[in-house]
Design a protein around this motif. Structure first.
Motif, PDB file in Angstrom:
ATOM      1  N   PHE A 138      -2.925 -10.353 -11.936  1.00 51.12           N
ATOM      2  CA  PHE A 138      -1.524 -10.240 -12.306  1.00 51.12           C
ATOM      3  C   PHE A 138      -1.352 -10.333 -14.005  1.00 51.12           C
ATOM      4  CE2 PHE A 138      -1.771 -11.416  -7.919  1.00 51.12           C
ATOM      5  CZ  PHE A 138      -0.746 -10.803  -7.347  1.00 51.12           C
ATOM      6  N   PRO A 139      -1.576  -9.440 -14.688  1.00 49.90           N
ATOM      7  CA  PRO A 139      -1.760  -8.082 -14.041  1.00 49.90           C
ATOM      8  C   PRO A 139      -3.203  -7.782 -14.181  1.00 49.90           C
ATOM      9  CG  PRO A 139      -1.143  -8.072 -16.550  1.00 49.90           C
ATOM     10  CD  PRO A 139      -1.038  -9.548 -15.976  1.00 49.90           C
ATOM     11  N   PRO A 140      -3.349  -6.488 -13.327  1.00 45.31           N
ATOM     12  CA  PRO A 140      -4.735  -6.253 -13.271  1.00 45.31           C
ATOM     13  C   PRO A 140      -5.314  -5.239 -14.660  1.00 45.31           C
ATOM     14  CG  PRO A 140      -3.584  -4.808 -12.082  1.00 45.31           C
ATOM     15  CD  PRO A 140      -2.466  -5.893 -12.557  1.00 45.31           C
ATOM     16  N   LYS A 141      -6.455  -5.006 -14.586  1.00 48.57           N
ATOM     17  CA  LYS A 141      -6.836  -4.127 -15.746  1.00 48.57           C
ATOM     18  C   LYS A 141      -6.212  -2.726 -15.825  1.00 48.57           C
ATOM     19  CE  LYS A 141     -11.370  -6.513 -16.122  1.00 48.57           C
ATOM     20  NZ  LYS A 141     -13.055  -6.319 -15.981  1.00 48.57           N
ATOM     21  N   LYS A 142      -6.242  -2.152 -16.887  1.00 49.87           N
ATOM     22  CA  LYS A 142      -5.570  -0.858 -16.921  1.00 49.87           C
ATOM     23  C   LYS A 142      -5.973   0.013 -15.892  1.00 49.87           C
ATOM     24  CE  LYS A 142      -4.266  -1.201 -21.796  1.00 49.87           C
ATOM     25  NZ  LYS A 142      -4.456  -0.673 -23.300  1.00 49.87           N
ATOM     26  N   LYS A 143      -7.166   0.266 -15.664  1.00 52.81           N
ATOM     27  CA  LYS A 143      -7.776   1.052 -14.325  1.00 52.81           C
ATOM     28  C   LYS A 143      -7.196   0.891 -13.009  1.00 52.81           C
ATOM     29  CE  LYS A 143     -11.987  -1.084 -13.637  1.00 52.81           C
ATOM     30  NZ  LYS A 143     -13.606  -1.136 -13.633  1.00 52.81           N
ATOM     31  N   ASN A 144      -6.415  -0.316 -12.939  1.00 55.83           N
ATOM     32  CA  ASN A 144      -6.268  -0.562 -11.629  1.00 55.83           C
ATOM     33  C   ASN A 144      -4.499  -1.024 -11.605  1.00 55.83           C
ATOM     34  OD1 ASN A 144      -8.695  -0.552 -10.272  1.00 55.83           O
ATOM     35  ND2 ASN A 144      -9.294  -2.711 -11.370  1.00 55.83           N
ATOM     36  N   LEU A 145      -3.919  -0.472 -12.518  1.00 56.19           N
ATOM     37  CA  LEU A 145      -2.498  -0.727 -12.487  1.00 56.19           C
ATOM     38  C   LEU A 145      -1.896   0.492 -11.451  1.00 56.19           C
ATOM     39  CD1 LEU A 145      -1.947  -0.367 -16.350  1.00 56.19           C
ATOM     40  CD2 LEU A 145      -1.710  -2.727 -14.917  1.00 56.19           C
ATOM     41  N   LYS A 146      -1.893  -0.098 -10.293  1.00 53.01           N
ATOM     42  CA  LYS A 146      -1.433   0.710  -9.107  1.00 53.01           C
ATOM     43  C   LYS A 146      -0.494   0.055  -7.958  1.00 53.01           C
ATOM     44  CE  LYS A 146      -5.806  -0.562  -6.739  1.00 53.01           C
ATOM     45  NZ  LYS A 146      -7.115  -0.228  -6.097  1.00 53.01           N
ATOM     46  N   PHE A 147       0.222  -1.067  -8.623  1.00 52.81           N
ATOM     47  CA  PHE A 147       0.916  -1.932  -7.654  1.00 52.81           C
ATOM     48  C   PHE A 147       2.513  -1.783  -8.081  1.00 52.81           C
ATOM     49  CE2 PHE A 147      -3.300  -3.764  -7.991  1.00 52.81           C
ATOM     50  CZ  PHE A 147      -3.624  -3.637  -6.464  1.00 52.81           C
ATOM     51  N   ASP A 148       3.120  -0.708  -8.649  1.00 54.88           N
ATOM     52  CA  ASP A 148       4.430  -0.546  -9.022  1.00 54.88           C
ATOM     53  C   ASP A 148       4.734   0.388  -7.820  1.00 54.88           C
ATOM     54  OD1 ASP A 148       6.904  -0.060 -10.023  1.00 54.88           O
ATOM     55  OD2 ASP A 148       6.345   1.407 -11.490  1.00 54.88           O
ATOM     56  N   SER A 149       6.136   0.424  -7.356  1.00 54.92           N
ATOM     57  CA  SER A 149       6.521   1.258  -6.333  1.00 54.92           C
ATOM     58  C   SER A 149       7.938   1.593  -6.788  1.00 54.92           C
ATOM     59  CB  SER A 149       6.266   0.794  -5.069  1.00 54.92           C
ATOM     60  OG  SER A 149       6.997   1.344  -4.097  1.00 54.92           O
ATOM     61  N   GLU A 150       8.420   2.906  -6.301  1.00 54.87           N
ATOM     62  CA  GLU A 150       9.900   3.402  -6.521  1.00 54.87           C
ATOM     63  C   GLU A 150      10.228   4.078  -5.454  1.00 54.87           C
ATOM     64  OE1 GLU A 150      10.482   5.270 -10.018  1.00 54.87           O
ATOM     65  OE2 GLU A 150       9.475   3.636 -11.534  1.00 54.87           O
ATOM     66  N   ALA A 151       9.462   3.918  -4.341  1.00 52.87           N
ATOM     67  CA  ALA A 151       9.551   4.617  -3.154  1.00 52.87           C
ATOM     68  C   ALA A 151       9.326   4.222  -1.879  1.00 52.87           C
ATOM     69  CB  ALA A 151       8.854   5.990  -3.161  1.00 52.87           C
ATOM     70  N   ILE A 152      10.294   3.840  -0.975  1.00 52.04           N
ATOM     71  CA  ILE A 152      10.130   3.635   0.296  1.00 52.04           C
ATOM     72  C   ILE A 152      10.718   4.308   1.488  1.00 52.04           C
ATOM     73  CG2 ILE A 152       9.746   1.243  -0.137  1.00 52.04           C
ATOM     74  CD1 ILE A 152      12.779   0.591   1.150  1.00 52.04           C
ATOM     75  N   PHE A 153      10.399   4.303   2.757  1.00 52.04           N
ATOM     76  CA  PHE A 153      11.007   4.948   3.938  1.00 52.04           C
ATOM     77  C   PHE A 153      10.823   4.260   5.210  1.00 52.04           C
ATOM     78  CE2 PHE A 153       6.943   7.095   4.379  1.00 52.04           C
ATOM     79  CZ  PHE A 153       6.576   7.081   5.533  1.00 52.04           C
ATOM     80  N   HIS A 154      11.588   4.295   6.099  1.00 57.17           N
ATOM     81  CA  HIS A 154      11.722   3.470   7.417  1.00 57.17           C
ATOM     82  C   HIS A 154      11.453   4.525   8.429  1.00 57.17           C
ATOM     83  CE1 HIS A 154      13.298   1.571  11.093  1.00 57.17           C
ATOM     84  NE2 HIS A 154      12.989   0.436  10.295  1.00 57.17           N
ATOM     85  N   ALA A 155      10.392   3.776   9.387  1.00 51.15           N
ATOM     86  CA  ALA A 155      10.315   4.672  10.587  1.00 51.15           C
ATOM     87  C   ALA A 155       9.738   3.802  11.812  1.00 51.15           C
ATOM     88  CB  ALA A 155       9.187   5.813  10.279  1.00 51.15           C
ATOM     89  N   GLY A 156      10.344   4.091  12.821  1.00 55.26           N
ATOM     90  CA  GLY A 156       9.881   2.950  14.007  1.00 55.26           C
ATOM     91  C   GLY A 156      10.289   1.729  13.508  1.00 55.26           C
ATOM     92  N   ASN A 157       9.534   0.883  13.567  1.00 60.56           N
ATOM     93  CA  ASN A 157      10.061  -0.565  13.011  1.00 60.56           C
ATOM     94  C   ASN A 157       9.338  -1.113  11.816  1.00 60.56           C
ATOM     95  OD1 ASN A 157       7.284  -0.885  14.295  1.00 60.56           O
ATOM     96  ND2 ASN A 157       8.094  -2.611  15.448  1.00 60.56           N
ATOM     97  N   LYS A 158       9.077  -0.239  11.039  1.00 58.75           N
ATOM     98  CA  LYS A 158       8.299  -0.464   9.906  1.00 58.75           C
ATOM     99  C   LYS A 158       8.836   0.142   8.665  1.00 58.75           C
ATOM    100  CE  LYS A 158       3.622  -0.973  12.346  1.00 58.75           C
ATOM    101  NZ  LYS A 158       2.198  -0.712  12.212  1.00 58.75           N
TER     102      LYS A 158
END
Length: 282
Positions: A138-158
Motif C-alpha cells: 500500500f501502495p504497490p509498485k507502478k506496474k501493479n496500480l490496479k486497486f482503484d475503482s469508480e464502478a459498481i453494480f448490483h445483481a442478485g445478492n451481490k
C-alpha cells in the motif's frame, strides 16, 4: 417509467442537441459540478453523488435538471465517492472505493434504505467494508496500480466492483470482484480479469451498470462504452462485447440503464464543458 420515456421523447425532438453520439437532455445543477455516480429514482427523478472533497450528500433531481432534494448520509464520509447502484428493493449503494494512489485501507460501500421514501433531510447508512485479497503493498509498485475503482453494480445478492487500472505501463486490464450486499467486513472475491483496450486515456473504467433484464452490462470510460451481452456473473464470462466510440471526450463519470435499450450518462464540469445529462440508445 412511461412518463419518463414520454418526457425524453419530447425532449429529443424539441430541446436536445447532439454531443457526438450522445443526446443532451439537460444541464445538471451547479452543485453537481463533480458528479460521479447516478441511480434512477421514482417519479421521473434521479439520484446523484459528487466525488472526493464534496459533501456526504445524495442529490435528487428531475429530468429537467431541477434540484429537488438533498439527503445528508449519516454514518458516512465522502473520502472518494465514485458510483451509485440500487437493488430491486430500492436500497442504494454508495461506492467509496476511489483509490487513486492505491494506498487506502478503509475502502467501503455505504448501504442506505430507499431514498425515495425518506421524508426528512437525512438518511442512515451501514458499512460494507472491503479489501482486495491480491493487494499486498500500500501502495504497490507502478506496474501493479490496479486497486482503484469508480464502478459498481448490483445483481442478485451481490455487489460487483470494477477496477480502474492505473498501472504504468498501462496494461489495459480490468479486475471484476464480488462482495455480499449486506453490512460487514469482507475480502472481495476476484471473479475475472478482462482487457478493455490499451490506451489509458480511453480505457480506464469510470462507471458501469447492468440492464433491468440482466442480459447486458455496460462499462463507461472517457469517451467509450463497452456493452457485454449474455453475461454469466459467476465468472463474468460473456457471449459478445461491443466497444462504442461515443465521439465525446469529456469526463464521463456515470451511467445508468433507464430501460433495457436506453442509457443515461453524465459528465463532470471542465471549464466551459460538461455537467450535462445525456441519453444514449443502444
Amino acid at each position: 417509467m412511461n412518463k419518463v420515456l414520454s418526457l425524453i421523447v419530447i425532449c429529443t425532438f424539441v430541446c436536445c442537441s447532439n454531443y457526438g453520439q450522445l443526446t443532451k437532455l439537460t444541464k445538471l445543477p451547479k452543485v453537481l459540478k463533480e458528479n460521479s455516480g447516478m441511480a434512477i429514482g421514482k417519479d421521473s427523478t434521479l439520484w446523484f453523488i459528487n466525488d472526493s472533497g464534496n459533501e456526504d450528500v445524495l442529490y435528487q433531481i428531475n429530468f429537467k435538471g431541477k434540484l429537488l432534494k438533498e439527503l445528508k448520509v449519516k454514518n458516512a464520509e465522502n473520502r472518494d465517492w465514485e458510483d451509485l447502484s440500487r437493488d430491486l428493493e430500492g436500497n442504494l449503494y454508495i461506492s467509496d472505493l476511489g483509490n487513486n494512489e492505491n494506498k487506502r485501507k478503509d475502502l467501503v460501500i455505504y448501504k442506505t434504505s430507499n431514498p425515495d421514501n425518506e421524508k426528512g433531510e437525512k438518511i442512515a447508512s451501514e458499512k460494507i467494508e472491503i479489501s482486495y485479497p491480491d493487494q499486498k503493498d500500500f501502495p504497490p509498485k507502478k506496474k501493479n496500480l490496479k486497486f482503484d475503482s469508480e464502478a459498481i453494480f448490483h445483481a442478485g445478492n451481490k455487489l460487483y466492483v470494477i477496477t480502474k487500472n492505473r498501472s504504468k505501463p498501462f496494461s489495459g486490464k480490468t479486475n471484476i470482484y464480488a462482495v455480499p450486499d449486506e453490512p460487514g467486513k469482507y475480502k472481495a472475491t476476484l471473479i475475472n480479469t478482462i482487457e478493455t483496450c490499451k490506451e489509458a486515456s480511453f480505457c480506464q473504467i469510470t462507471a458501469c451498470d447492468i440492464s433491468p433484464d440482466g442480459k447486458k452490462i455496460v462499462f463507461l470510460s472517457y469517451g467509450r462504452l463497452w456493452v457485454y451481452s449474455n453475461i454469466k456473473l459467476a465468472n463474468f464470462s460473456y457471449d459478445h462485447v461491443n466497444m462504442i466510440d461515443l465521439k465525446l471526450n469529456t469526463q464521463l463519470e456515470s451511467v445508468s440503464f433507464l430501460d433495457d435499450k436506453t442509457l443515461l450518462i453524465s459528465d463532470e464540469e471542465d471549464k466551459k464543458s460538461g455537467r450535462n445529462l445525456y441519453l444514449f440508445k443502444l
